[in-house]
Design a protein around this motif. Sequence first.
Motif, PDB file in Angstrom:
ATOM      1  N   PHE A 150       0.819  -1.218   0.000  1.00  0.00           N
ATOM      2  CA  PHE A 150       0.000   0.000   0.000  1.00  0.00           C
ATOM      3  C   PHE A 150       0.853   1.268   0.000  1.00  0.00           C
ATOM      4  N   GLU A 151       2.007   1.231   0.632  1.00  0.00           N
ATOM      5  CA  GLU A 151       2.899   2.385   0.627  1.00  0.00           C
ATOM      6  C   GLU A 151       3.437   2.676  -0.767  1.00  0.00           C
ATOM      7  N   GLN A 163      -5.560   2.036  -6.329  1.00  0.00           N
ATOM      8  CA  GLN A 163      -6.119   0.849  -5.685  1.00  0.00           C
ATOM      9  C   GLN A 163      -5.936  -0.404  -6.535  1.00  0.00           C
ATOM     10  N   ASN A 164      -5.934  -0.264  -7.866  1.00  0.00           N
ATOM     11  CA  ASN A 164      -5.718  -1.420  -8.739  1.00  0.00           C
ATOM     12  C   ASN A 164      -4.326  -2.013  -8.554  1.00  0.00           C
ATOM     13  N   SER A 165      -3.324  -1.154  -8.395  1.00  0.00           N
ATOM     14  CA  SER A 165      -1.971  -1.670  -8.206  1.00  0.00           C
ATOM     15  C   SER A 165      -1.817  -2.314  -6.830  1.00  0.00           C
ATOM     16  N   ALA A 166      -2.524  -1.817  -5.833  1.00  0.00           N
ATOM     17  CA  ALA A 166      -2.506  -2.450  -4.517  1.00  0.00           C
ATOM     18  C   ALA A 166      -3.148  -3.845  -4.582  1.00  0.00           C
ATOM     19  N   LEU A 167      -4.271  -3.939  -5.270  1.00  0.00           N
ATOM     20  CA  LEU A 167      -4.946  -5.235  -5.407  1.00  0.00           C
ATOM     21  C   LEU A 167      -4.065  -6.229  -6.157  1.00  0.00           C
ATOM     22  N   GLN A 172      -9.653   6.407   1.390  1.00  0.00           N
ATOM     23  CA  GLN A 172      -9.966   7.684   2.030  1.00  0.00           C
ATOM     24  C   GLN A 172      -8.932   8.740   1.661  1.00  0.00           C
ATOM     25  N   LYS A 173      -7.682   8.314   1.517  1.00  0.00           N
ATOM     26  CA  LYS A 173      -6.604   9.247   1.193  1.00  0.00           C
ATOM     27  C   LYS A 173      -6.508   9.522  -0.308  1.00  0.00           C
ATOM     28  N   HIS A 174      -6.603   8.476  -1.138  1.00  0.00           N
ATOM     29  CA  HIS A 174      -6.331   8.600  -2.570  1.00  0.00           C
ATOM     30  C   HIS A 174      -7.572   8.631  -3.464  1.00  0.00           C
ATOM     31  N   TRP A 204     -11.812  -4.174  -2.819  1.00  0.00           N
ATOM     32  CA  TRP A 204     -11.550  -5.404  -2.069  1.00  0.00           C
ATOM     33  C   TRP A 204     -12.822  -6.227  -1.918  1.00  0.00           C
ATOM     34  N   LEU A 205     -13.938  -5.546  -1.670  1.00  0.00           N
ATOM     35  CA  LEU A 205     -15.214  -6.259  -1.540  1.00  0.00           C
ATOM     36  C   LEU A 205     -15.614  -6.930  -2.851  1.00  0.00           C
TER      37      LEU A 205
END
Length: 115
Positions: free
Chosen positions: A27-28, A33-37, A77-79, A89-90
Motif C-alpha cells: 500500500f505504501e 487501488q488497482n496496483s494495490a490489489l 480515504q486518502k487517494h 476489495w469487496l
Amino acid sequence: MQTSSITSITKKNFNKEGLQHQLQEIFEKADHQNSALAGIYKLFIPGWEKIERLEGFPQVGKEMWCYICQLFVDFDQKHHPKVFNGGIWLNNGFSSSDKLGPWEISMDHCNVIYK
C-alpha cells in the motif's frame, strides 16, 4: 491453455507480523487501488505475469480479510475519497472463511488459467 489450482499453496498459514509488513509495503508503494490489489494477488499467486484469468477467489481467514479490507479503506480515504472505500476489495478481493485460521489462505476455490 493450461489450468492449475496451485497445489503449492493449497492451504498455508502465514506469520501475522511478517505478512502485515508485506501488505503495508504494498500500500505504501501503490499509486492506485488497482496496483494495490494486483500486489496482493502477486504476493500469493506465483507466475502472475503468465496468468490469463482466475476462476473463483482465494480464501483467507477472517482476521486477514478484515486487515486487508481496512488497508483498502484507509488507502481509498486518502487517494480515492469519492469512491466507496474498500469497494475494490469487496468486489475483487479474496473471500473469507471461518474454516481457516486467522492468517491462513486456501486456494481450494480458485483456479488459475495460464496463457
